[in-house]
Scaffold this active site. Sequence first.
Site, mmCIF file in Angstrom:
data_model
loop_
_atom_site.group_PDB
_atom_site.id
_atom_site.type_symbol
_atom_site.label_atom_id
_atom_site.label_comp_id
_atom_site.label_asym_id
_atom_site.label_seq_id
_atom_site.Cartn_x
_atom_site.Cartn_y
_atom_site.Cartn_z
ATOM 1 N N ARG A 197 0.883 -1.175 0.000
ATOM 2 C CA ARG A 197 0.000 0.000 0.000
ATOM 3 C C ARG A 197 0.915 1.218 0.000
ATOM 4 O O ARG A 197 1.746 1.378 0.901
ATOM 5 C CB ARG A 197 -0.887 0.003 1.248
ATOM 6 C CG ARG A 197 -1.522 1.363 1.507
ATOM 7 C CD ARG A 197 -2.608 1.319 2.543
ATOM 8 N NE ARG A 197 -3.780 0.658 2.015
ATOM 9 C CZ ARG A 197 -4.988 0.729 2.581
ATOM 10 N NH1 ARG A 197 -5.167 1.437 3.678
ATOM 11 N NH2 ARG A 197 -6.015 0.104 2.048
ATOM 12 N N HIS A 252 -7.553 0.941 -6.217
ATOM 13 C CA HIS A 252 -7.735 0.064 -5.045
ATOM 14 C C HIS A 252 -8.461 -1.206 -5.518
ATOM 15 O O HIS A 252 -9.613 -1.456 -5.179
ATOM 16 C CB HIS A 252 -8.547 0.805 -3.977
ATOM 17 C CG HIS A 252 -8.457 0.203 -2.610
ATOM 18 N ND1 HIS A 252 -7.672 -0.896 -2.317
ATOM 19 C CD2 HIS A 252 -9.058 0.543 -1.429
ATOM 20 C CE1 HIS A 252 -7.794 -1.192 -1.037
ATOM 21 N NE2 HIS A 252 -8.626 -0.345 -0.469
ATOM 22 N N GLN A 256 -10.183 -3.890 -3.059
ATOM 23 C CA GLN A 256 -11.446 -3.416 -2.492
ATOM 24 C C GLN A 256 -12.595 -3.661 -3.477
ATOM 25 O O GLN A 256 -13.671 -4.123 -3.095
ATOM 26 C CB GLN A 256 -11.337 -1.914 -2.175
ATOM 27 C CG GLN A 256 -12.624 -1.316 -1.648
ATOM 28 C CD GLN A 256 -12.956 -1.777 -0.243
ATOM 29 O OE1 GLN A 256 -12.107 -1.722 0.636
ATOM 30 N NE2 GLN A 256 -14.179 -2.225 -0.022
ATOM 31 N N ASP A 263 -17.103 7.530 -1.007
ATOM 32 C CA ASP A 263 -15.817 7.387 -0.317
ATOM 33 C C ASP A 263 -15.490 8.746 0.306
ATOM 34 O O ASP A 263 -16.135 9.755 -0.018
ATOM 35 C CB ASP A 263 -14.740 6.961 -1.341
ATOM 36 C CG ASP A 263 -13.384 6.685 -0.702
ATOM 37 O OD1 ASP A 263 -13.318 6.498 0.532
ATOM 38 O OD2 ASP A 263 -12.371 6.662 -1.443
ATOM 39 N N CYS A 277 -16.184 1.955 1.037
ATOM 40 C CA CYS A 277 -15.032 1.081 1.295
ATOM 41 C C CYS A 277 -14.584 1.138 2.746
ATOM 42 O O CYS A 277 -13.927 0.220 3.218
ATOM 43 C CB CYS A 277 -13.886 1.455 0.366
ATOM 44 S SG CYS A 277 -13.388 3.183 0.500
ATOM 45 N N ARG A 315 -13.409 -8.535 1.978
ATOM 46 C CA ARG A 315 -11.994 -8.287 1.646
ATOM 47 C C ARG A 315 -11.190 -9.559 1.890
ATOM 48 O O ARG A 315 -10.330 -9.935 1.097
ATOM 49 C CB ARG A 315 -11.418 -7.154 2.525
ATOM 50 C CG ARG A 315 -11.994 -5.778 2.255
ATOM 51 C CD ARG A 315 -11.560 -5.232 0.915
ATOM 52 N NE ARG A 315 -10.119 -5.153 0.771
ATOM 53 C CZ ARG A 315 -9.365 -4.155 1.225
ATOM 54 N NH1 ARG A 315 -9.907 -3.125 1.806
ATOM 55 N NH2 ARG A 315 -8.050 -4.164 1.038
HETATM 56 N N1 NVA Z 1 -9.828 7.006 -1.022
HETATM 57 C C1 NVA Z 1 -9.430 6.496 0.270
HETATM 58 C C2 NVA Z 1 -9.689 5.032 0.353
HETATM 59 C C3 NVA Z 1 -9.337 4.396 1.675
HETATM 60 C C4 NVA Z 1 -9.574 2.915 1.708
HETATM 61 C C5 NVA Z 1 -7.959 6.801 0.484
HETATM 62 O O1 NVA Z 1 -7.176 6.637 -0.452
HETATM 63 O O2 NVA Z 1 -7.605 7.247 1.575
HETATM 64 N N1 CP Z 2 -11.056 -0.027 2.739
HETATM 65 C C1 CP Z 2 -9.787 -0.115 3.156
HETATM 66 O O1 CP Z 2 -8.856 -0.336 2.388
HETATM 67 O O2 CP Z 2 -9.631 0.060 4.494
HETATM 68 P P1 CP Z 2 -8.274 0.235 5.280
HETATM 69 O O3 CP Z 2 -7.703 1.585 4.905
HETATM 70 O O4 CP Z 2 -8.659 0.152 6.722
HETATM 71 O O5 CP Z 2 -7.331 -0.861 4.884
#
Ligand code: NVA
Ligand code: CP
Length: 312
Positions: free
Chosen positions: A102, A129, A132, A223, A263, A291
Site C-alpha cells: 500500500r 484500489h 477493495q 468514499d 469502502c 476483503r
Molecule cells: N480514497 C481512500 C480510500 C481508503 C480505503 C484513500 O485513499 O484514503
Molecule cells: N477499505 C480499506 O482499504 O480500508 P483500510 O484503509 O482500513 O485498509
Amino acid sequence: MKKDFLTLRDYDSDTLKKLVQLAIKMKKERLTFGRDILKNKTVALIFEKSSTRTRVSFEVGVYDMGGYPLFLSKNDIQLGRGETIEDTARTLSRYVDMIMIRTFEHSKVEKLAKYSSVPVINGLTDDFHPCQVMADIMTVYEKFGTYDLKLAYVGDGNNMAHSLMIGCSKFGIDFSIATPKGYEPKFEVLNYAMDVARKNGKTIHFNNDPYEAVRGADIIYTDVWTSMGQEAENEIRLKAFQGYQVDMELLKATGKKTYFMHCLPAHRGEEVSDDVIESEFSIVFDEAENRLHAQKAIMAYLIKNGEFGGLL
Ligand code: NVA
Ligand code: CP
C-alpha cells in the site's frame, strides 16, 4: 512468468468473474478449503499508509491458507529511510513468496512488480484500489445474484472511483458518477472504462449532479472527500463537496430499493449521513468482511501462476 495484481485493467472479464466465484467458495468453505495453498510460503505486507481492513484481512487470509504474513510498516523498513523500491523488490524477492504493498504513487507499485521476481498485489495507491473493488463486486453479486445492475458513485473522482469504474465495466455493471467540478476522475481511466463498457453493452456516465447520477441505481457508493495523503487540502475539499453527501433523500431518489456501499473508513456527517450508514440499506460491513475472501482468492490464483487448476 509470475503474475501480479496491480489494477483490474490487466484482467479480462472472465478471469475476474472466476476470481469472484473462487472468493465465494473460499467464504463458504472457509474451514475446509484451501487451508494449505500457502503452506510453507511467506507474504510480505508493506504499508506506507495506515490501514485497518487491508492489513488485518491480508494477515488473516495468509494465515487461513497456511502461510506466514510479515507486516512491514514504512517506519520499520529501510524503504522509509530512502532505500529504493527497486532494491527493496530484489531483496524481498529473495526471502518471500509474494508481496502486497500500500503506497502513494501508482508508479511505485509498477516498479516494485517490475523488479520483483514474486507476485505483487496492489493494496491501494493514489490511483487504484483493486482488492477493495473485487470484494465490493463479490458483495454485490451475493446480494443480487446478477451483474445486470446499475452502480452510482457520488463524491471524489479518486482511487476508489477509478477502480470501481474499471471493475463495473469489466463485470458488465452500468456505472454513473457525480463529482464536483475539478474533482472528476482521470480522463484516461474514464475513457478506458467507457471503451470496455461499450464492448460489454453497458454504459458509464459522468456529470456533476448526484440526483441525476443515482436515478435508477441499485447501489449508491461513496468514499471520503479527503483521501490519505491529501490532509492539507481538507478544508478546501470540505467546501467543494458540499451537496455531495449521501443522505436519506439521495438514497430515496433512485426510485427503488437501493443499497449503500462505502469502502470504509467513513467520515460520518461528511460524505455520508449517520442514518444512511446505519440503515438497513447499508452493506458496508459485508464489503469489509469480503476483503478477506476476495484477497484469499487473488493470492491463491497468483501463487498458482495465474491458473485456477484445482481451485474452482
Ligand atoms: N480514497 C481512500 C480510500 C481508503 C480505503 C484513500 O485513499 O484514503
Ligand atoms: N477499505 C480499506 O482499504 O480500508 P483500510 O484503509 O482500513 O485498509
